[in-house]
Design an enzyme around this catalytic site. Structure first.
Site, PDB file in Angstrom:
ATOM      1  N   LYS A   1      34.825  37.942  32.860  1.00 21.14           N
ATOM      2  CA  LYS A   1      35.617  39.060  32.345  1.00 21.14           C
ATOM      3  C   LYS A   1      36.214  38.726  30.975  1.00 21.14           C
ATOM      4  CE  LYS A   1      35.906  42.375  34.065  1.00 21.14           C
ATOM      5  NZ  LYS A   1      34.936  43.505  34.030  1.00 21.14           N
TER       6      LYS A   1
ATOM      7  N   ALA B   1      28.616  55.549  39.097  1.00 24.97           N
ATOM      8  CA  ALA B   1      28.541  55.996  40.490  1.00 24.97           C
ATOM      9  C   ALA B   1      29.395  55.127  41.403  1.00 24.97           C
ATOM     10  CB  ALA B   1      27.088  55.970  40.967  1.00 24.97           C
ATOM     11  N   GLY B   2      30.047  54.096  40.837  1.00 25.25           N
ATOM     12  CA  GLY B   2      30.833  53.174  41.634  1.00 25.25           C
ATOM     13  C   GLY B   2      32.227  53.669  41.949  1.00 25.25           C
ATOM     14  N   PHE B   3      32.995  52.793  42.551  1.00 18.36           N
ATOM     15  CA  PHE B   3      34.344  53.121  43.020  1.00 18.36           C
ATOM     16  C   PHE B   3      35.228  53.642  41.884  1.00 18.36           C
ATOM     17  CE2 PHE B   3      38.564  50.842  43.759  1.00 18.36           C
ATOM     18  CZ  PHE B   3      39.159  51.931  44.354  1.00 18.36           C
TER      19      PHE B   3
ATOM     20  N   SER C   1      40.236  42.851  33.220  1.00 18.69           N
ATOM     21  CA  SER C   1      40.883  42.433  34.461  1.00 18.69           C
ATOM     22  C   SER C   1      42.034  41.483  34.170  1.00 18.69           C
ATOM     23  CB  SER C   1      39.885  41.730  35.383  1.00 18.69           C
ATOM     24  OG  SER C   1      40.551  41.223  36.535  1.00 18.69           O
TER      25      SER C   1
ATOM     26  N   TYR D   1      34.197  34.629  38.100  1.00 16.70           N
ATOM     27  CA  TYR D   1      34.410  36.048  37.791  1.00 16.70           C
ATOM     28  C   TYR D   1      35.378  36.206  36.624  1.00 16.70           C
ATOM     29  CZ  TYR D   1      36.278  40.777  38.218  1.00 16.70           C
ATOM     30  OH  TYR D   1      36.701  42.046  37.949  1.00 16.70           O
TER      31      TYR D   1
ATOM     32  N   ALA E   1      29.802  46.097  36.512  1.00 17.08           N
ATOM     33  CA  ALA E   1      30.078  44.667  36.614  1.00 17.08           C
ATOM     34  C   ALA E   1      29.973  44.234  38.064  1.00 17.08           C
ATOM     35  CB  ALA E   1      31.471  44.333  36.080  1.00 17.08           C
TER      36      ALA E   1
ATOM     37  N   ARG F   1      51.045  40.675  43.907  1.00 15.97           N
ATOM     38  CA  ARG F   1      50.054  41.362  43.097  1.00 15.97           C
ATOM     39  C   ARG F   1      50.605  42.745  42.736  1.00 15.97           C
ATOM     40  NH1 ARG F   1      48.388  36.884  43.584  1.00 15.97           N
ATOM     41  NH2 ARG F   1      46.268  36.175  44.068  1.00 15.97           N
TER      42      ARG F   1
ATOM     43  N   GLY G   1      34.208  53.926  38.556  1.00 10.64           N
ATOM     44  CA  GLY G   1      33.434  54.757  37.639  1.00 10.64           C
ATOM     45  C   GLY G   1      33.350  56.211  38.057  1.00 10.64           C
TER      46      GLY G   1
END
Length: 361
Positions: free
Chosen positions: A184, A9-11, A120, A180, A78, A248, A13
């Site tokens: 990962k 339900a995430g960004f 990541s 973090y 995560a 980036r 996902g």
């Protein structure tokens, strides 16, 4: 193929669920629906999902039930971002590493042998650097004294010369520089160990800076693009740390979702015990300052403010070579930087009222 999508339900996902449905697969969403991610009001169930299970991935009984009838797992659940300080470490390790261990143990018992992991690029630490005298070198963490003085660029650890940054390949040494990042990398090690022990096959997609509609807003764990977008929604200038020249690779969430679908299809053909990692980026590096300026221009908001501030856990430049993903899985990003940022500049964020921009001061 019937796929369990943790964090579905995430960004990222939720975009994967939509991409799976478009490719003719079925998705089951597994998500804790944490307010820190989704805001006070949980998102409605995704029409593209077969069903939604509201539970924590550390809940073994819930995971056991969710795996019934599943062909493969896409593990997106995560805790992300750098957080606020080292006090966040137990929660990061619990959510990311313990959660992954519980999922993998349940998969081993259930006979589910195919997994795609949300990895990541932070596992590399700093990116690739070349010294004109010593060739490829790996500078250590930047000193606080240098950062305080505005000396942001790493230098050759052997001669102190200025370095040229380049692209990191998947065979580069890993060097996580914050909690973090460490979690990962631990997720990848756990996944590789599971593949060997259980006869499974797995892929880790090492995401770069993912952005796009539906990013969470106003949380210490959101990405830099979300921070800038939230500031613009409030009528404020995006605050850019250091000098804004950090490089980036900003990759659109729809392209990341497409990579997941390809990886889920490809991993079905892997030999048992196989594990591989692929860099997943747009191939078009940009500076943080360029990204902030593109958002501000497209949004019609104030120009970015270069603050000179820094976070010790941040790295200077990290952009990776995603050619293997293109060559071996046939993935090709479709969303260009300018077009993607223009769309993102006016798209609602997760937890934002649809008319929030119109109400900014």
């Amino acid at each position: 193929m019937r796929v369990l999508v943790t964090g579905g339900a995430g960004f990222i996902g939720s975009e994967i669920v939509r991409a799976l449905a478009s490719a003719g697969h079925r998705a089951v969403v597994f998500d804790a629906l944490l307010p820190s991610v989704h805001g006070a009001q949980a998102p409605p169930a995704d029409a593209d999902a077969e069903r939604r299970i509201i539970a924590d991935v550390r809940d073994r009984a819930a995971v056991d039930g969710a795996l019934r009838g599943i062909d493969a797992v896409c593990h997106q659940a995560a805790m992300v971002g750098l957080g606020t300080d080292f006090a966040d470490a137990p929660e990061y390790v619990g959510c990311n590493d313990l959660g992954t261990a519980v999922l993998l143990a349940a998969m081993a018992d259930a006979g589910v042998r195919r997994l795609v992991l949300a990895g990541s690029m932070v596992v590399y630490g700093e990116g690739r650097y070349d010294c004109p005298r010593h060739g490829t070198v790996r500078p250590g963490p930047r000193a606080a004294a240098d950062l305080d003085a505005g000396r942001f660029e790493p230098h050759c650890p052997r001669c102190g010369a200025e370095l040229a940054s380049g692209l990191v390949a998947e065979d580069a040494p890993t060097d996580p520089r914050n909690v973090y990042a460490a979690t990962k990398l631990a997720q990848e090690h756990l996944t590789a160990a599971w593949a060997r022990a259980a006869g499974g096959s797995a892929v880790s997609l090492r995401y770069h800076n993912v952005y796009g509609p539906g990013m969470p807003r106003d949380t210490p764990y959101a990405g830099v693009a979300s921070f800038f977008r939230s500031a613009l929604a409030r009528g404020e200038a995006p605050r850019v740390f250091e000098d804004g020249c950090q490089r980036r690779d900003f990759v659109h969430v729809r392209d990341v979702a497409a990579a997941n679908v390809l990886a889920l299809e490809a991993v079905q053909e892997y030999e048992p015990g196989g594990f591989d990692a692929y860099n997943t980026g747009s191939g078009e590096p940009h500076t943080i300052g360029e990204m902030a300026s593109a958002l501000a221009s497209a949004h019609g908001g104030p120009a970015p403010e270069i603050t000179g501030e820094y976070r010790l856990g941040d790295v200077r430049h990290v952009t990776a070579d995603s050619q293997r993903l293109r060559d071996e899985l046939g993935w090709k990003p479709k969303e260009g930087f300018a077009e993607g940022m223009a769309e993102f500049a006016t798209a609602p964020l997760r937890g934002m009222r649809p008319n929030a921009d119109a109400q900014r001061p």
